[in-house]
Design a protein around this motif. Sequence first.
Motif, PDB file in Angstrom:
ATOM      1  N   SER A  45       0.859  -1.189   0.000  1.00  0.00           N
ATOM      2  CA  SER A  45       0.000   0.000   0.000  1.00  0.00           C
ATOM      3  C   SER A  45       0.893   1.236   0.000  1.00  0.00           C
ATOM      4  O   SER A  45       2.113   1.130   0.039  1.00  0.00           O
ATOM      5  CB  SER A  45      -0.831   0.048   1.286  1.00  0.00           C
ATOM      6  OG  SER A  45      -1.788  -0.955   1.299  1.00  0.00           O
ATOM      7  N   LYS A  56      -2.884   9.962   5.782  1.00  0.00           N
ATOM      8  CA  LYS A  56      -2.325   8.943   4.878  1.00  0.00           C
ATOM      9  C   LYS A  56      -1.818   9.615   3.599  1.00  0.00           C
ATOM     10  O   LYS A  56      -2.448  10.586   3.131  1.00  0.00           O
ATOM     11  CB  LYS A  56      -3.430   7.987   4.432  1.00  0.00           C
ATOM     12  CG  LYS A  56      -3.941   7.019   5.451  1.00  0.00           C
ATOM     13  CD  LYS A  56      -5.173   6.359   4.826  1.00  0.00           C
ATOM     14  CE  LYS A  56      -5.428   5.009   5.415  1.00  0.00           C
ATOM     15  NZ  LYS A  56      -6.280   4.192   4.550  1.00  0.00           N
ATOM     16  N   THR A  58      -2.241   8.591   0.627  1.00  0.00           N
ATOM     17  CA  THR A  58      -3.344   8.597  -0.356  1.00  0.00           C
ATOM     18  C   THR A  58      -4.267   9.802  -0.126  1.00  0.00           C
ATOM     19  O   THR A  58      -4.700  10.444  -1.086  1.00  0.00           O
ATOM     20  CB  THR A  58      -4.162   7.286  -0.257  1.00  0.00           C
ATOM     21  OG1 THR A  58      -3.259   6.200  -0.333  1.00  0.00           O
ATOM     22  CG2 THR A  58      -5.195   7.172  -1.360  1.00  0.00           C
ATOM     23  N   GLU A 129       0.885   4.197  -3.991  1.00  0.00           N
ATOM     24  CA  GLU A 129       1.298   2.789  -4.024  1.00  0.00           C
ATOM     25  C   GLU A 129       2.452   2.590  -5.002  1.00  0.00           C
ATOM     26  O   GLU A 129       3.401   1.872  -4.719  1.00  0.00           O
ATOM     27  CB  GLU A 129       0.119   1.903  -4.464  1.00  0.00           C
ATOM     28  CG  GLU A 129      -0.771   1.386  -3.370  1.00  0.00           C
ATOM     29  CD  GLU A 129      -1.605   2.429  -2.647  1.00  0.00           C
ATOM     30  OE1 GLU A 129      -1.717   3.557  -3.138  1.00  0.00           O
ATOM     31  OE2 GLU A 129      -2.143   2.109  -1.569  1.00  0.00           O
ATOM     32  N   ARG A 205     -11.509   2.397  -1.862  1.00  0.00           N
ATOM     33  CA  ARG A 205     -10.493   2.678  -0.845  1.00  0.00           C
ATOM     34  C   ARG A 205     -10.109   1.398  -0.083  1.00  0.00           C
ATOM     35  O   ARG A 205     -10.965   0.533   0.145  1.00  0.00           O
ATOM     36  CB  ARG A 205     -10.984   3.742   0.144  1.00  0.00           C
ATOM     37  CG  ARG A 205     -11.117   5.131  -0.423  1.00  0.00           C
ATOM     38  CD  ARG A 205      -9.823   5.721  -0.942  1.00  0.00           C
ATOM     39  NE  ARG A 205      -8.714   5.785  -0.010  1.00  0.00           N
ATOM     40  CZ  ARG A 205      -8.457   6.787   0.821  1.00  0.00           C
ATOM     41  NH1 ARG A 205      -9.268   7.826   0.859  1.00  0.00           N
ATOM     42  NH2 ARG A 205      -7.392   6.769   1.618  1.00  0.00           N
ATOM     43  N   GLY A 206      -8.859   1.321   0.294  1.00  0.00           N
ATOM     44  CA  GLY A 206      -8.361   0.121   0.975  1.00  0.00           C
ATOM     45  C   GLY A 206      -8.129  -1.030   0.010  1.00  0.00           C
ATOM     46  O   GLY A 206      -7.963  -2.178   0.415  1.00  0.00           O
ATOM     47  N   GLY A 207      -8.096  -0.717  -1.302  1.00  0.00           N
ATOM     48  CA  GLY A 207      -8.129  -1.761  -2.328  1.00  0.00           C
ATOM     49  C   GLY A 207      -6.850  -2.556  -2.527  1.00  0.00           C
ATOM     50  O   GLY A 207      -6.841  -3.480  -3.347  1.00  0.00           O
ATOM     51  N   SER A 208      -5.780  -2.258  -1.806  1.00  0.00           N
ATOM     52  CA  SER A 208      -4.574  -3.085  -1.980  1.00  0.00           C
ATOM     53  C   SER A 208      -4.841  -4.520  -1.532  1.00  0.00           C
ATOM     54  O   SER A 208      -4.228  -5.465  -2.044  1.00  0.00           O
ATOM     55  CB  SER A 208      -3.394  -2.517  -1.181  1.00  0.00           C
ATOM     56  OG  SER A 208      -3.139  -1.215  -1.606  1.00  0.00           O
TER      57      SER A 208
HETATM   58  N1  ASP Z   1      -3.808   3.560  -0.130  1.00  0.00           N
HETATM   59  C1  ASP Z   1      -5.135   3.208  -0.472  1.00  0.00           C
HETATM   60  C2  ASP Z   1      -6.111   3.766   0.553  1.00  0.00           C
HETATM   61  O1  ASP Z   1      -5.709   4.444   1.485  1.00  0.00           O
HETATM   62  C3  ASP Z   1      -5.315   1.736  -0.681  1.00  0.00           C
HETATM   63  C4  ASP Z   1      -4.878   0.850   0.473  1.00  0.00           C
HETATM   64  O2  ASP Z   1      -4.264   1.319   1.417  1.00  0.00           O
HETATM   65  O3  ASP Z   1      -5.154  -0.337   0.418  1.00  0.00           O
HETATM   66  O4  ASP Z   1      -7.287   3.551   0.416  1.00  0.00           O
END
Ligand code: ASP
Length: 464
Positions: A45, A56, A58, A129, A205-208
């Motif tokens: 990520s 973050k 992102t 990323e 979001r959080g897609g890693s």
């Molecule tokens: N960096 C991206 C986010 O904050 C994806 C991830 O962390 O998985 O959503």
Amino acid sequence: MAQKWRMGLLKVSKFGGSSLATGEQVRQVCDIITADPDRRLIVVSAPGKRHKHDIKVTDLLIAAASERLMGKIGASECAEAIERYRNIVTELKLPDEVVEPIARDLTERLSNDTDDTDLYMDTMKAGGEDNCARLIAQVLQTRDVEAHYVNPKDAGLLLSDEPGNAQVLPEAYNRLRNLSERPGITIFPGFFGYSKEGHIVTFSRGGSDITGAILASAVRAEVYENFTDVDSVFAAKPSIVPNPAPISELTYREMRELSYAGFSVFHDEALEPVYRAMVPVHIRNTNNPKSAGTLILPHCNSRQTPVVGIAAMSHVCCIYLSKYLMNRQIGFGRRLLQILESENISFEHIPSGIDNLSVIIREENLPTDKEKRVVEQIRKILAPEDISVERGLSLIMVVGEGMQHTVGIASRATTALADSKVNIEIINQGSNEVSMMFGVKSNDMDTAVRALYAEFFNGDNNSS
Ligand code: ASP
């Protein structure tokens, strides 16, 4: 190169943003990667929060892009993101030049064409990323380890053209399979891929987590390790129940139910690819790699307890309607759902009685302007005798595959709620019996979760 490579066993290991927020953590991540020769496909990520009030990378990139889209420059937010990489590089005692290509890349992304706002935003978001993966490959190389960054386009991660919510295209799996044959350690940036037109598109979001799951499925990994910042998945949220029990094993279906209702440790869209390929998922803690973590498997044969966890989500609302003889009116449900569809509203559950029906919707999907239009349409097309919309509800999910074979779970749950003076507004249980859902007023949510936790985890969860 110091390391010898053996082909065959392959683990896909994903490291989340909270595992990559500082130089010290990056060092730890590299230690973990090199500690096991099977860890040959790594997904990273972007650097996350260093502390509670941090931002973050992102989010900094999103802020920079938003400024630019509003006609401003966005340079200070972009500089802050670059600074995050600089800090990591400095902490790792790497030469300052290492950050230069990162600074150039992010500045270039910021100055890209903004005609298509969604694609512009996704290109910015992906920068977090992409640069992190290049950096990790470089850090490993300084340790004399054969590590290579790979670009998702070259690897074949093809996604649907839905910026911010892309889905993997079926043909991507075949292309990605070759990743298992690459020499050394492959560092793959999470969160984004490419559309058929060649544009960068991101997952939600959080897609890693999703990237890791797709790769693990494509290469038929022996395990998908998901390194995060907690020792395991817990039976309830620690913010509601102090010191909840850790869960050592879960099934895919149980994890799906729990992550649906707010267990954010693993992205709910990440389960599908691993489930289809039957790749076990191992949730682990980067800061405590010795802890056993949580395994997500097709079946958990050894578990004795019927309930595995209690999840809860707030900000839910309910459209309630009643009409005498509704059960005999053919097409009533279809027309109701068509009204929702025409407003692009997805729903969560539809508990019903003979003459009444409730549609449960996340509040974010039913803003007040849509609510007004939906209620008008329902009145006009379905002419119910009664219609109301109740906001401020929470859904509590009691989850466990063992409930299928255990008598009395509902009775224990409702008694626990009644003893705690929680009024149940809605009850729903799917026929698969993996979960039981209770709708309660949001100000009763924490009390309800604690009552159910006490019932199923502090006493004898085993009884039937
Ligand atoms: N960096 C991206 C986010 O904050 C994806 C991830 O962390 O998985 O959503």
